[in-house]
Design an enzyme around this catalytic site. Structure first.
Site, PDB file in Angstrom:
ATOM      1  N   ARG A   1      34.672  12.023  39.754  1.00 46.48           N
ATOM      2  CA  ARG A   1      35.899  12.579  40.357  1.00 46.48           C
ATOM      3  C   ARG A   1      36.070  13.986  39.814  1.00 46.48           C
ATOM      4  O   ARG A   1      35.993  14.193  38.593  1.00 46.48           O
ATOM      5  CB  ARG A   1      37.125  11.733  40.031  1.00 46.48           C
ATOM      6  CG  ARG A   1      38.407  12.469  40.448  1.00 46.48           C
ATOM      7  CD  ARG A   1      39.637  11.619  40.352  1.00 46.48           C
ATOM      8  NE  ARG A   1      39.655  10.618  41.415  1.00 46.48           N
ATOM      9  CZ  ARG A   1      40.749   9.918  41.740  1.00 46.48           C
ATOM     10  NH1 ARG A   1      41.877  10.133  41.102  1.00 46.48           N
ATOM     11  NH2 ARG A   1      40.695   9.014  42.687  1.00 46.48           N
TER      12      ARG A   1
ATOM     13  N   HIS B   1      37.458  11.273  49.810  1.00 49.56           N
ATOM     14  CA  HIS B   1      37.608  10.151  48.876  1.00 49.56           C
ATOM     15  C   HIS B   1      36.955   8.955  49.575  1.00 49.56           C
ATOM     16  O   HIS B   1      37.626   8.035  50.045  1.00 49.56           O
ATOM     17  CB  HIS B   1      39.088   9.902  48.594  1.00 49.56           C
ATOM     18  CG  HIS B   1      39.368   9.100  47.361  1.00 49.56           C
ATOM     19  ND1 HIS B   1      38.414   8.319  46.724  1.00 49.56           N
ATOM     20  CD2 HIS B   1      40.519   8.922  46.642  1.00 49.56           C
ATOM     21  CE1 HIS B   1      38.967   7.719  45.679  1.00 49.56           C
ATOM     22  NE2 HIS B   1      40.232   8.067  45.602  1.00 49.56           N
TER      23      HIS B   1
ATOM     24  N   LYS C   1      33.570  24.392  27.085  1.00 53.28           N
ATOM     25  CA  LYS C   1      32.779  25.484  26.479  1.00 53.28           C
ATOM     26  C   LYS C   1      31.953  26.217  27.524  1.00 53.28           C
ATOM     27  O   LYS C   1      31.041  26.967  27.195  1.00 53.28           O
ATOM     28  CB  LYS C   1      31.858  24.894  25.402  1.00 53.28           C
ATOM     29  CG  LYS C   1      32.614  24.275  24.239  1.00 53.28           C
ATOM     30  CD  LYS C   1      31.654  23.747  23.169  1.00 53.28           C
ATOM     31  CE  LYS C   1      31.524  22.246  23.217  1.00 53.28           C
ATOM     32  NZ  LYS C   1      30.524  21.713  22.284  1.00 53.28           N
TER      33      LYS C   1
ATOM     34  N   ARG D   1      43.945   3.965  39.580  1.00 55.89           N
ATOM     35  CA  ARG D   1      43.258   2.939  40.373  1.00 55.89           C
ATOM     36  C   ARG D   1      41.748   3.098  40.440  1.00 55.89           C
ATOM     37  O   ARG D   1      41.002   2.157  40.169  1.00 55.89           O
ATOM     38  CB  ARG D   1      43.790   2.935  41.823  1.00 55.89           C
ATOM     39  CG  ARG D   1      45.114   2.271  41.993  1.00 55.89           C
ATOM     40  CD  ARG D   1      45.929   2.981  43.064  1.00 55.89           C
ATOM     41  NE  ARG D   1      46.358   4.258  42.549  1.00 55.89           N
ATOM     42  CZ  ARG D   1      47.457   4.421  41.793  1.00 55.89           C
ATOM     43  NH1 ARG D   1      48.234   3.410  41.570  1.00 55.89           N
ATOM     44  NH2 ARG D   1      47.780   5.598  41.295  1.00 55.89           N
ATOM     45  N   THR D   2      41.302   4.285  40.837  1.00 54.16           N
ATOM     46  CA  THR D   2      39.866   4.462  41.092  1.00 54.16           C
ATOM     47  C   THR D   2      39.087   4.295  39.789  1.00 54.16           C
ATOM     48  O   THR D   2      38.052   3.610  39.756  1.00 54.16           O
ATOM     49  CB  THR D   2      39.602   5.850  41.716  1.00 54.16           C
ATOM     50  OG1 THR D   2      40.588   6.079  42.728  1.00 54.16           O
ATOM     51  CG2 THR D   2      38.231   5.930  42.319  1.00 54.16           C
TER      52      THR D   2
HETATM   53  N1   CP Z   1      44.167   6.043  45.268  1.00 63.73           N
HETATM   54  C1   CP Z   1      43.749   6.746  44.195  1.00 63.73           C
HETATM   55  O1   CP Z   1      42.757   7.502  44.260  1.00 63.73           O
HETATM   56  O2   CP Z   1      44.480   6.535  43.076  1.00 63.73           O
HETATM   57  P1   CP Z   1      44.107   7.114  41.633  1.00 63.73           P
HETATM   58  O3   CP Z   1      44.249   8.625  41.720  1.00 63.73           O
HETATM   59  O4   CP Z   1      45.057   6.503  40.674  1.00 63.73           O
HETATM   60  O5   CP Z   1      42.682   6.772  41.353  1.00 63.73           O
END
Ligand code: CP
Length: 327
Positions: free
Chosen positions: A122, A150, A99, A69-70
């Site tokens: 991320r 998040h 590396k 999603r993100t």
């Molecule tokens: N909600 C969420 O962070 O989903 P993903 O890990 O698929 O991005």
């Protein structure tokens, strides 16, 4: 070439800012400003209009952890808004991190090679986005850091609650599942406490994955927080239930798979359970689900976890617009 580092500051205006933590939002006005922009993005997408406020800019998306999603919603948001979009999933395997390159050096390198105007990150480490921001000449947006934060998910979750409940005042929300390793509830709980100290948060989890003590203690100074293992008892009185999965990957890392197997199916939301909830209630989940919400719930009008994902597109478009666009 001379560069200036932007500090991680409280957000009084989104323009040019890092967004590393929800703790940077100290005034709910900033949230509602973003919601207004998200409404415009929603109309734009639904009417298939063009809103290319990022034309000529470069958006870089670096993911060191898996995502459906993100990753896809940030990429879609950036492309829709006309930016040059460089999106890399699996950085932990494909980049020179393999590396031994440090995260600060990767951030500096990517800035140079792509002429990035913003970097979306991320990463499995709790402090990764803060470390990246220290090294970066352009805004860093945290798309999920370790077990801690998040922030863009929290914004889209809050927007989803606003859309479904019509307001955010005094909401009673049950947050269920892995509250130790899960990062989404930590960011969302803080934002809910910020928008209204009269909200009530009900943390429901197995004892093995209760929310961290210091987190609960701090949050309890800002709003009412209860902790329990009994989901059925709270369902009839809450406005929303926010389910989360037990996060297998962290149990694997800690060599605690026996514990994972024991608790993974403790909370499973069924149609019968949803029928104990208010007719106006909202059922949410950041997804992916690992059986915490039975598919029989999907057709219930209270189930909102699919629309919740679309809110992610609107909120991420709004955020990129607010940070980058020249207006
Ligand atoms: N909600 C969420 O962070 O989903 P993903 O890990 O698929 O991005």
């Amino acid at each position: 070439m001379s560069h200036e580092h932007q500090p991680i500051s409280p957000i009084t205006d989104w323009k040019g800012q890092h967004f590393v933590s929800v703790d940077q939002i100290t005034d709910k006005k900033q949230i509602f400003d973003l919601f207004k922009r998200a409404e415009i993005m929603k109309q734009t997408v639904e009417n298939k209009n063009i809103h290319e406020t990022l034309r000529g800019m470069s958006v870089v998306i670096l993911f060191y952890q898996p995502s459906t999603r993100t990753f896809s919603s940030f990429e879609a948001a950036s492309r829709r808004m006309g930016a040059y979009t460089y999106a890399y999933n699996g950085m932990n395997e494909i980049s020179s991190a393999v590396k031994g390159e440090t995260l600060p050096d990767t951030i500096r390198s990517i800035y140079q090679t792509t002429a990035a105007d913003v970097i979306i990150l991320r990463h499995p480490d709790d402090s990764s986005s803060a470390i990246a921001a220290e090294a970066s000449y352009v805004p860093i947006v945290n798309a999920g850091s370790g077990k801690s934060e998040h922030p863009t998910q929290a914004l889209l979750d809050l927007y989803s609650l606003y859309q479904t409940q019509g307001h955010l005042e005094g909401l009673k929300v049950a947050m269920v599942g892995d509250l130790l390793y899960g990062r989404t509830i930590k960011s969302l709980a803080k934002l809910l406490a910020l928008v209204d100290p009269n909200v009530e948060l009900h943390f429901i989890s197995p004892n093995e994955v209760k929310a961290p003590r210091e987190f609960v203690a701090e949050l309890s100074t800002r709003c009412a927080v209860s902790e329990s293992t009994d989901l059925k008892k709270v369902l009839p009185k809450v406005d929303a239930v926010y389910m989360t999965r037990v996060q297998e990957e962290w149990f694997k890392k800690a060599n605690k798979m026996d514990e994972y197997e024991r608790i993974k199916n403790k909370y499973v939301l069924t149609r019968h359970m949803v029928n104990q909830m208010k007719p106006s209630a909202t059922v949410m989940h950041p997804l992916p689900r690992n059986g915490e919400i039975m598919e029989e719930v999907d057709e219930d009008p209270r189930a909102y976890y699919f629309e919740q994902m679309r809110a992610g597109l609107y909120i991420r478009m709004a955020l990129l617009d607010a940070i980058l666009a020249n207006r």
